[in-house]
Design an enzyme around this catalytic site. Structure first.
Site, PDB file in Angstrom:
ATOM      1  N   GLU A 180       2.148   3.878  -4.152  1.00  0.00           N
ATOM      2  CA  GLU A 180       1.562   2.567  -4.449  1.00  0.00           C
ATOM      3  C   GLU A 180       2.511   1.760  -5.337  1.00  0.00           C
ATOM      4  O   GLU A 180       2.740   0.559  -5.109  1.00  0.00           O
ATOM      5  CB  GLU A 180       0.216   2.736  -5.155  1.00  0.00           C
ATOM      6  CG  GLU A 180      -0.868   3.422  -4.341  1.00  0.00           C
ATOM      7  CD  GLU A 180      -1.574   2.491  -3.364  1.00  0.00           C
ATOM      8  OE1 GLU A 180      -1.120   1.340  -3.200  1.00  0.00           O
ATOM      9  OE2 GLU A 180      -2.589   2.925  -2.776  1.00  0.00           O
TER      10      GLU A 180
ATOM     11  N   ASP B 278      -1.396  -0.303   5.261  1.00  0.00           N
ATOM     12  CA  ASP B 278      -1.871   1.084   5.305  1.00  0.00           C
ATOM     13  C   ASP B 278      -1.300   1.799   6.521  1.00  0.00           C
ATOM     14  O   ASP B 278      -0.865   2.956   6.432  1.00  0.00           O
ATOM     15  CB  ASP B 278      -3.402   1.101   5.347  1.00  0.00           C
ATOM     16  CG  ASP B 278      -3.953   2.506   5.508  1.00  0.00           C
ATOM     17  OD1 ASP B 278      -3.891   3.280   4.533  1.00  0.00           O
ATOM     18  OD2 ASP B 278      -4.446   2.840   6.611  1.00  0.00           O
TER      19      ASP B 278
ATOM     20  N   ASP C  72       0.843  -1.192   0.000  1.00  0.00           N
ATOM     21  CA  ASP C  72       0.000   0.000   0.000  1.00  0.00           C
ATOM     22  C   ASP C  72       0.879   1.244   0.000  1.00  0.00           C
ATOM     23  O   ASP C  72       2.037   1.208   0.419  1.00  0.00           O
ATOM     24  CB  ASP C  72      -0.916   0.001   1.225  1.00  0.00           C
ATOM     25  CG  ASP C  72      -2.084   0.974   1.090  1.00  0.00           C
ATOM     26  OD1 ASP C  72      -2.384   1.388  -0.044  1.00  0.00           O
ATOM     27  OD2 ASP C  72      -2.686   1.323   2.115  1.00  0.00           O
ATOM     28  N   GLY C  73       0.293   2.342  -0.466  1.00  0.00           N
ATOM     29  CA  GLY C  73       0.967   3.631  -0.430  1.00  0.00           C
ATOM     30  C   GLY C  73       0.066   4.674   0.182  1.00  0.00           C
ATOM     31  O   GLY C  73      -1.160   4.522   0.221  1.00  0.00           O
TER      32      GLY C  73
ATOM     33  N   HIS D 157      -9.660  -0.423   3.567  1.00  0.00           N
ATOM     34  CA  HIS D 157     -10.374  -0.003   4.784  1.00  0.00           C
ATOM     35  C   HIS D 157     -11.649  -0.808   5.008  1.00  0.00           C
ATOM     36  O   HIS D 157     -12.694  -0.272   5.394  1.00  0.00           O
ATOM     37  CB  HIS D 157     -10.678   1.493   4.725  1.00  0.00           C
ATOM     38  CG  HIS D 157      -9.480   2.341   4.444  1.00  0.00           C
ATOM     39  ND1 HIS D 157      -8.434   2.458   5.328  1.00  0.00           N
ATOM     40  CD2 HIS D 157      -9.148   3.086   3.349  1.00  0.00           C
ATOM     41  CE1 HIS D 157      -7.507   3.255   4.811  1.00  0.00           C
ATOM     42  NE2 HIS D 157      -7.920   3.637   3.607  1.00  0.00           N
TER      43      HIS D 157
ATOM     44  N   ASP E 105      -4.894  -2.413  -2.903  1.00  0.00           N
ATOM     45  CA  ASP E 105      -6.166  -1.721  -3.113  1.00  0.00           C
ATOM     46  C   ASP E 105      -6.061  -0.682  -4.224  1.00  0.00           C
ATOM     47  O   ASP E 105      -6.980   0.100  -4.440  1.00  0.00           O
ATOM     48  CB  ASP E 105      -6.677  -1.088  -1.816  1.00  0.00           C
ATOM     49  CG  ASP E 105      -5.693  -0.094  -1.209  1.00  0.00           C
ATOM     50  OD1 ASP E 105      -4.766   0.358  -1.920  1.00  0.00           O
ATOM     51  OD2 ASP E 105      -5.837   0.231  -0.015  1.00  0.00           O
TER      52      ASP E 105
END
Length: 251
Positions: free
Chosen positions: A55, A146, A16-17, A136, A78
């Protein structure tokens, strides 16, 4: 129980970023669980970047960390931007010399090239599969990466785990169900071709079929204006916003 192994025999990756502002300070995170029951967290940050760049950086770092491990790897992210780009868009970009369908430079080209190179090297040792995870939504692996990315984006210290899956307090093997990949706004924009590109030098407007043609006319010319038009009506509005009579437009 003395050990826990990944039941599928695959390497499980979450990445994730994050960015505080876009652009702004950014961070990325990744978690890798290997079939032998080991877990390694990765992360880092940059002072000025974008969310998409982070990302891409997360995915690249995760893949590079796999080295020559022979097991297949499943990468959960995501970012629809990353999945669409590496599986679909990139082939056209490479064929066109890293240009978009409209003739412009590919955004984040250096990051895409790094990811493409890492992916190519990795496939010599084991298969890669990309899977979308909705962010989320309580998926433990996604929530953890995250958390890492956000912490780095805010300049906070992060203790990255590297050890046995038995001692890892995130239930990383609670994997999300497969779901279809949604189409975000930036992908729809990539698919929708421009009607034309308009340029203005002095008081002389001109219509161009591609961004490359438009760019050649305006690049390095002080006071030049340019804009993409999505329809004939859009052309008229742009020209009027420049204070020009649409009937003066040349091709």
């Amino acid at each position: 129980m003395s050990e826990i192994r990944v039941p599928t025999g695959e390497i499980i990756v979450f990445c994730d970023g994050a960015c505080s502002g876009n652009p702004g300070p950014g961070g990325w995170g990744a978690v890798i669980a290997t079939p032998d029951g080991r877990v390694r967290e990765l992360g880092g940050g940059e002072p000025r970047t974008t969310n998409n760049q982070m990302e891409l950086r997360a995915a690249t770092a995760a893949i590079e960390s796999l080295g020559s491990a022979p097991e297949p790897a499943v990468i959960y992210t995501d970012s629809v931007y990353v999945i669409r780009g590496i599986n679909q868009w990139i082939w056209g970009w490479v064929k066109r010399g890293w240009k978009t369908a409209g003739g412009g430079d590919v955004l984040n080209k250096e990051h895409w090239q790094a990811l493409a190179a890492a992916t190519s090297r990795r496939r010599k040792f084991g298969a890669l599969e990309w899977k979308y995870v909705r962010g989320h939504r309580g998926v433990p692996g996604n929530e953890r990466v995250d958390e890492i990315a956000v912490a780095f984006s805010k300049g906070r210290a992060v203790q990255l785990f590297n050890g046995s899956l038995l001692k890892y307090d995130v239930p990383i093997l609670d994997l999300p169900p497969d779901e279809p990949l949604p189409e975000p706004r930036d992908i729809k924009a990539e698919k929708k071709a421009a009607h034309s590109y308009l340029s203005l030098l002095g008081d002389a407007p001109m219509r161009h079929a591609t961004w490359a043609e438009c760019e050649r006319r305006v690049k390095g010319r002080p006071g030049a204006k340019f804009k993409k038009a999505m329809s004939p009506e859009d052309e008229i509005q742009i020209l009027r916003s420049w204070g020009l009579d649409p009937n003066r437009l040349k091709t």
